[in-house]
Motif scaffolding. Structure first.
Motif, PDB file in Angstrom:
ATOM      1  N   ALA A  35       0.849  -1.185   0.000  1.00  0.00           N
ATOM      2  CA  ALA A  35       0.000   0.000   0.000  1.00  0.00           C
ATOM      3  C   ALA A  35       0.882   1.232   0.000  1.00  0.00           C
ATOM      4  O   ALA A  35       1.994   1.222   0.535  1.00  0.00           O
ATOM      5  CB  ALA A  35      -0.901   0.003   1.236  1.00  0.00           C
ATOM      6  N   ARG A  37       0.528   5.542   0.564  1.00  0.00           N
ATOM      7  CA  ARG A  37      -0.275   6.741   0.840  1.00  0.00           C
ATOM      8  C   ARG A  37       0.635   7.934   0.608  1.00  0.00           C
ATOM      9  O   ARG A  37       1.779   7.947   1.057  1.00  0.00           O
ATOM     10  CB  ARG A  37      -0.747   6.772   2.301  1.00  0.00           C
ATOM     11  N   GLY A  39       1.185  12.070   1.003  1.00  0.00           N
ATOM     12  CA  GLY A  39       0.736  13.259   1.711  1.00  0.00           C
ATOM     13  C   GLY A  39       1.677  14.413   1.482  1.00  0.00           C
ATOM     14  O   GLY A  39       2.560  14.352   0.622  1.00  0.00           O
TER      15      GLY A  39
ATOM     16  N   ARG B   4       8.804   5.474   5.299  1.00  0.00           N
ATOM     17  CA  ARG B   4       8.298   6.818   5.055  1.00  0.00           C
ATOM     18  C   ARG B   4       9.389   7.584   4.311  1.00  0.00           C
ATOM     19  O   ARG B   4      10.543   7.580   4.738  1.00  0.00           O
ATOM     20  CB  ARG B   4       7.974   7.484   6.391  1.00  0.00           C
ATOM     21  N   HIS B   6      10.523  11.256   2.694  1.00  0.00           N
ATOM     22  CA  HIS B   6      10.317  12.697   2.569  1.00  0.00           C
ATOM     23  C   HIS B   6      11.006  13.182   1.313  1.00  0.00           C
ATOM     24  O   HIS B   6      12.187  12.889   1.110  1.00  0.00           O
ATOM     25  CB  HIS B   6      10.932  13.437   3.758  1.00  0.00           C
ATOM     26  N   MET B   8      11.831  16.668  -0.647  1.00  0.00           N
ATOM     27  CA  MET B   8      11.800  18.141  -0.591  1.00  0.00           C
ATOM     28  C   MET B   8      12.582  18.704  -1.771  1.00  0.00           C
ATOM     29  O   MET B   8      13.532  18.074  -2.243  1.00  0.00           O
ATOM     30  CB  MET B   8      12.473  18.650   0.696  1.00  0.00           C
ATOM     31  N   GLY B  39       6.881  19.978   0.662  1.00  0.00           N
ATOM     32  CA  GLY B  39       7.375  18.778  -0.011  1.00  0.00           C
ATOM     33  C   GLY B  39       6.337  17.676   0.057  1.00  0.00           C
ATOM     34  O   GLY B  39       5.185  17.901   0.430  1.00  0.00           O
ATOM     35  N   LYS B  40       6.778  16.482  -0.327  1.00  0.00           N
ATOM     36  CA  LYS B  40       5.878  15.342  -0.341  1.00  0.00           C
ATOM     37  C   LYS B  40       6.321  14.331   0.699  1.00  0.00           C
ATOM     38  O   LYS B  40       7.507  14.217   1.004  1.00  0.00           O
ATOM     39  CB  LYS B  40       5.937  14.643  -1.710  1.00  0.00           C
ATOM     40  N   VAL B  41       5.357  13.608   1.226  1.00  0.00           N
ATOM     41  CA  VAL B  41       5.698  12.470   2.073  1.00  0.00           C
ATOM     42  C   VAL B  41       4.954  11.254   1.522  1.00  0.00           C
ATOM     43  O   VAL B  41       3.778  11.350   1.147  1.00  0.00           O
ATOM     44  CB  VAL B  41       5.377  12.744   3.563  1.00  0.00           C
ATOM     45  N   ILE B  42       5.681  10.169   1.389  1.00  0.00           N
ATOM     46  CA  ILE B  42       5.089   8.948   0.835  1.00  0.00           C
ATOM     47  C   ILE B  42       5.284   7.825   1.835  1.00  0.00           C
ATOM     48  O   ILE B  42       6.411   7.560   2.261  1.00  0.00           O
ATOM     49  CB  ILE B  42       5.727   8.585  -0.525  1.00  0.00           C
ATOM     50  N   GLU B  43       4.182   7.214   2.258  1.00  0.00           N
ATOM     51  CA  GLU B  43       4.249   6.092   3.196  1.00  0.00           C
ATOM     52  C   GLU B  43       4.007   4.798   2.446  1.00  0.00           C
ATOM     53  O   GLU B  43       3.022   4.675   1.715  1.00  0.00           O
ATOM     54  CB  GLU B  43       3.217   6.276   4.308  1.00  0.00           C
ATOM     55  N   LEU B  44       4.930   3.863   2.621  1.00  0.00           N
ATOM     56  CA  LEU B  44       4.855   2.595   1.904  1.00  0.00           C
ATOM     57  C   LEU B  44       4.727   1.440   2.887  1.00  0.00           C
ATOM     58  O   LEU B  44       5.431   1.410   3.901  1.00  0.00           O
ATOM     59  CB  LEU B  44       6.137   2.388   1.087  1.00  0.00           C
ATOM     60  N   SER B  57      15.764  -1.058  -1.161  1.00  0.00           N
ATOM     61  CA  SER B  57      14.678  -1.108  -2.125  1.00  0.00           C
ATOM     62  C   SER B  57      13.991   0.258  -2.243  1.00  0.00           C
ATOM     63  O   SER B  57      13.718   0.742  -3.348  1.00  0.00           O
ATOM     64  CB  SER B  57      13.702  -2.189  -1.663  1.00  0.00           C
ATOM     65  N   ALA B  60      16.087   2.719  -4.108  1.00  0.00           N
ATOM     66  CA  ALA B  60      15.986   2.491  -5.556  1.00  0.00           C
ATOM     67  C   ALA B  60      14.679   3.071  -6.102  1.00  0.00           C
ATOM     68  O   ALA B  60      14.656   3.673  -7.184  1.00  0.00           O
ATOM     69  CB  ALA B  60      16.075   1.000  -5.845  1.00  0.00           C
ATOM     70  N   MET B  61      13.586   2.898  -5.352  1.00  0.00           N
ATOM     71  CA  MET B  61      12.296   3.474  -5.780  1.00  0.00           C
ATOM     72  C   MET B  61      12.392   4.988  -5.918  1.00  0.00           C
ATOM     73  O   MET B  61      11.853   5.582  -6.850  1.00  0.00           O
ATOM     74  CB  MET B  61      11.204   3.154  -4.745  1.00  0.00           C
ATOM     75  N   LYS B  64      14.434   5.922  -9.026  1.00  0.00           N
ATOM     76  CA  LYS B  64      13.808   5.597 -10.306  1.00  0.00           C
ATOM     77  C   LYS B  64      12.478   6.304 -10.529  1.00  0.00           C
ATOM     78  O   LYS B  64      12.091   6.573 -11.656  1.00  0.00           O
ATOM     79  CB  LYS B  64      13.570   4.086 -10.393  1.00  0.00           C
ATOM     80  N   LEU B  65      11.730   6.538  -9.459  1.00  0.00           N
ATOM     81  CA  LEU B  65      10.364   7.044  -9.670  1.00  0.00           C
ATOM     82  C   LEU B  65       9.972   8.193  -8.755  1.00  0.00           C
ATOM     83  O   LEU B  65       9.467   9.213  -9.214  1.00  0.00           O
ATOM     84  CB  LEU B  65       9.357   5.900  -9.465  1.00  0.00           C
ATOM     85  N   LEU B  66      10.212   8.024  -7.452  1.00  0.00           N
ATOM     86  CA  LEU B  66       9.528   8.906  -6.507  1.00  0.00           C
ATOM     87  C   LEU B  66      10.075  10.327  -6.498  1.00  0.00           C
ATOM     88  O   LEU B  66       9.322  11.283  -6.355  1.00  0.00           O
ATOM     89  CB  LEU B  66       9.576   8.309  -5.087  1.00  0.00           C
TER      90      LEU B  66
END
Lengths: 79, 79
Positions: A35, A37, A39, B4, B6, B8, B39-44, B57, B60-61, B64-66
């Motif tokens: 998953a 999310r 923010g 998580r 961050h 920026m 900025g953005k925060v992405i929780e995986l 991992s 690498a994400m 390549k993408l985030l």
């Protein structure tokens, strides 16, 4: 004094951005991501030197402007 | 295992979103805000159970993408 605010969609609120990221990660071969999310994080430089007052002030900013409290929750870190 | 990220904008990169927030806070009467960066925060949620592997991992994400590493910096927390 620095403050950092995390604003996330509440649990149960659909997060299409996070879903898009999860899908894109899958396409790139990153398996095992259950998953995602997404923010916002907002870093503020404040004049205030008192941590308690700074926290109150940032909470008020969140309620009035930074977060949409109907669908978003926020957390404040003062450093 | 949760991660998580961050993301920026790097220092020196103009942040119009943060500037807009700063301006709006001023209009609402919140004085004493010197600077705002957004900025953005992405929780995986990851299947991976090994913290080191999870961190690799997620790094690498990000590459390549985030994150757009030309203008953005990222930091990864594994919990």
């Amino acid at each position: 004094m620095k403050a950092r605010v995390h604003i996330m969609l509440k649990n149960g609120v659909l997060d299409p951005q996070g879903e898009a990221v999860r899908h894109a990660l899958g396409s790139l071969g990153f398996d095992g991501v259950d998953a995602v999310r997404q923010g916002k994080v907002i870093e503020l430089d404040l004049n205030e030197t008192d941590a308690e007052k700074a926290r109150e002030s940032v909470n008020a900013m969140c309620e009035k402007l930074l977060a949409n409290t109907v669908i978003e929750s926020y957390s404040v870190e003062i450093a």
